[in-house]
Design a protein around this motif. Structure first.
Motif, mmCIF file in Angstrom:
data_model
loop_
_atom_site.group_PDB
_atom_site.id
_atom_site.type_symbol
_atom_site.label_atom_id
_atom_site.label_comp_id
_atom_site.label_asym_id
_atom_site.label_seq_id
_atom_site.Cartn_x
_atom_site.Cartn_y
_atom_site.Cartn_z
ATOM 1 N N ASP A 41 0.832 -1.206 0.000
ATOM 2 C CA ASP A 41 0.000 0.000 0.000
ATOM 3 C C ASP A 41 0.866 1.255 0.000
ATOM 4 O OD1 ASP A 41 -2.285 -1.535 -0.018
ATOM 5 O OD2 ASP A 41 -2.627 -1.375 2.154
ATOM 6 N N GLY A 42 1.950 1.218 0.737
ATOM 7 C CA GLY A 42 2.864 2.355 0.762
ATOM 8 C C GLY A 42 3.512 2.592 -0.586
ATOM 9 N N MET A 43 3.834 1.527 -1.280
ATOM 10 C CA MET A 43 4.437 1.670 -2.604
ATOM 11 C C MET A 43 3.428 2.215 -3.604
ATOM 12 S SD MET A 43 7.567 1.016 -2.334
ATOM 13 C CE MET A 43 8.029 0.946 -4.044
ATOM 14 N N LYS A 44 2.163 1.836 -3.469
ATOM 15 C CA LYS A 44 1.138 2.348 -4.380
ATOM 16 C C LYS A 44 0.958 3.847 -4.195
ATOM 17 C CE LYS A 44 -1.626 -1.805 -4.956
ATOM 18 N NZ LYS A 44 -2.914 -2.454 -4.675
ATOM 19 N N THR A 45 0.927 4.312 -2.959
ATOM 20 C CA THR A 45 0.753 5.743 -2.724
ATOM 21 C C THR A 45 1.991 6.513 -3.161
ATOM 22 O OG1 THR A 45 1.526 5.521 -0.440
ATOM 23 C CG2 THR A 45 -0.853 5.417 -0.814
ATOM 24 N N PHE A 46 3.140 5.876 -3.154
ATOM 25 C CA PHE A 46 4.361 6.526 -3.623
ATOM 26 C C PHE A 46 4.353 6.648 -5.138
ATOM 27 C CE2 PHE A 46 8.793 6.163 -5.106
ATOM 28 C CZ PHE A 46 9.280 7.337 -4.573
ATOM 29 N N GLU A 47 3.788 5.676 -5.833
ATOM 30 C CA GLU A 47 3.789 5.680 -7.291
ATOM 31 C C GLU A 47 2.719 6.592 -7.876
ATOM 32 O OE1 GLU A 47 3.448 1.634 -8.474
ATOM 33 O OE2 GLU A 47 5.488 1.136 -7.895
ATOM 34 N N GLU A 48 1.641 6.871 -7.165
ATOM 35 C CA GLU A 48 0.553 7.682 -7.706
ATOM 36 C C GLU A 48 0.996 9.093 -8.090
ATOM 37 O OE1 GLU A 48 -2.636 7.466 -4.939
ATOM 38 O OE2 GLU A 48 -3.183 5.437 -5.512
#
Length: 73
Positions: A41-48
């Motif tokens: 989830d942290g990686m997804k918010t970083f990629e957005e």
């Protein structure tokens, strides 16, 4: 010595279950799964934001700057 057969892994699994117990292993598995989920989830918010920047630069490339010319010269 480099490879272990399925029997080696089964013996290791039985020993681990005897030492820790199934309840403790279940708790460890849940904690590990929660940590992996949190990381994803942290990686997804970083990629957005990165994707938003790419989209805004793509729309900026599509705009055309034009200057008006005086035809009556």
């Amino acid at each position: 010595m480099g490879s272990f057969s399925i029997w080696h892994w089964l013996i290791v699994l039985v020993i681990v279950m005897l030492v820790f117990g199934t309840k403790k292993l279940r708790n460890i598995g849940q904690d590990l799964g929660g940590a992996v989920k949190g990381f994803k989830d942290g990686m997804k918010t970083f990629e957005e934001p990165k994707e938003q920047i790419q989209q805004s630069s793509a729309t900026a490339e599509k705009t055309v700057d034009v200057q008006a010319k005086d035809v009556n010269k």
